[in-house]
Enzyme design. Sequence first.
Site, PDB file in Angstrom:
ATOM      1  CB  SER A 299      -4.346 -24.653  39.174  1.00  0.00           C
ATOM      2  OG  SER A 299      -4.268 -25.728  38.253  1.00  0.00           O
TER       3      SER A 299
ATOM      4  CE1 TYR B 145      -4.765 -28.141  43.260  1.00  0.00           C
ATOM      5  CE2 TYR B 145      -5.291 -28.215  40.923  1.00  0.00           C
ATOM      6  CZ  TYR B 145      -4.434 -27.850  41.951  1.00  0.00           C
ATOM      7  OH  TYR B 145      -3.260 -27.205  41.661  1.00  0.00           O
TER       8      TYR B 145
END
Length: 247
Positions: free
Chosen positions: A140, A153
């Site tokens: 990401s 995350y």
Amino acid sequence: MIKNKVVIITGASSGIGEASAKLLASKGAKVVLGARREHQLRQLVDEIQKAGGQAVYQVMDVANPSDNAEIVKLAKETFGGVDVIFLNAGIMPNSPLSALRTDEWNQTVDVNIKGVLNGIAAVLPTFVSQKSGHVIATSSVAGLKAYPGGAIYGGTKWFVRDFMEVLRMESAQEGTNIRTATIYPAAINTELLDRITNQDVAEKMTALYEQYGISPDRVANVVAFAIDQPEDTNVNEFTIGPTTQPW
Ligand SMILES: NC(=O)c1ccc[n+]([C@@H]2O[C@H](COP(=O)([O-])OP(=O)(O)OC[C@H]3O[C@@H](n4cnc5c(N)ncnc54)[C@H](OP(=O)(O)O)[C@@H]3O)[C@@H](O)[C@H]2O)c1
């Protein structure tokens, strides 16, 4: 070449995994699809088959090592081998650290880190012994830049970045010909935000995605591009997001 490659995709029941499954199958890949929601997987396999493609699914939790071993077995039994694994399953239940959502911290580590490790452990002996294979993983932009609310995350996605680079280096050193591609998406319109339980974070991220988000088909194009390169060519890292998104 994509045609006839056997491609396992985790997190195939929606979003980036689903879009990649459809695109790769339309280009002649034999896709083996894993996630937890059976209804979505069955519908996707039906859709691919009706369009003339080849696909099977297995209900799996990537956090469970034996489920990962099972999907590799399914690929071999159904299509005779494995050429590519797309380690894409992930969750993003973002919240500030002070909210102490420790259950969500642990779930995120289980899916985004241990899920990747379990997938690699299941497939690597096959790739090493056949001296070929392709590992694609979804990190990401959160694996490249820190932001408030994304400590856990982002940490899991930094892990994916480091892990994939070491895999690439070791594969080259060991002469196993295993290719690697790591994808760093920005705002892509999928079901990812649905699992955010912190209301403030959910509202802010929803507003961001409504302003900037683009279709997961765009990421599927990059996955297909990576697979389509000649076997001696490793295209390694892709940051992909909306042209209009400044961060
Ligand atoms: N959308 C974005 O803006 C964006 C940006 C950067 C990175 N990413 C990454 O892209 C990847 C795909 O996410 P997405 O955006 O396409 O969101 P999504 O639509 O929510 O897809 C996530 C997929 O992961 C699966 N999954 C979740 N937990 C799982 C588990 N324990 N075992 C097996 N499968 C599991 C989900 O299926 P089930 O619920 O059926 O299991 C679903 O198929 C994730 O790794 C995410 O972190 C997305």
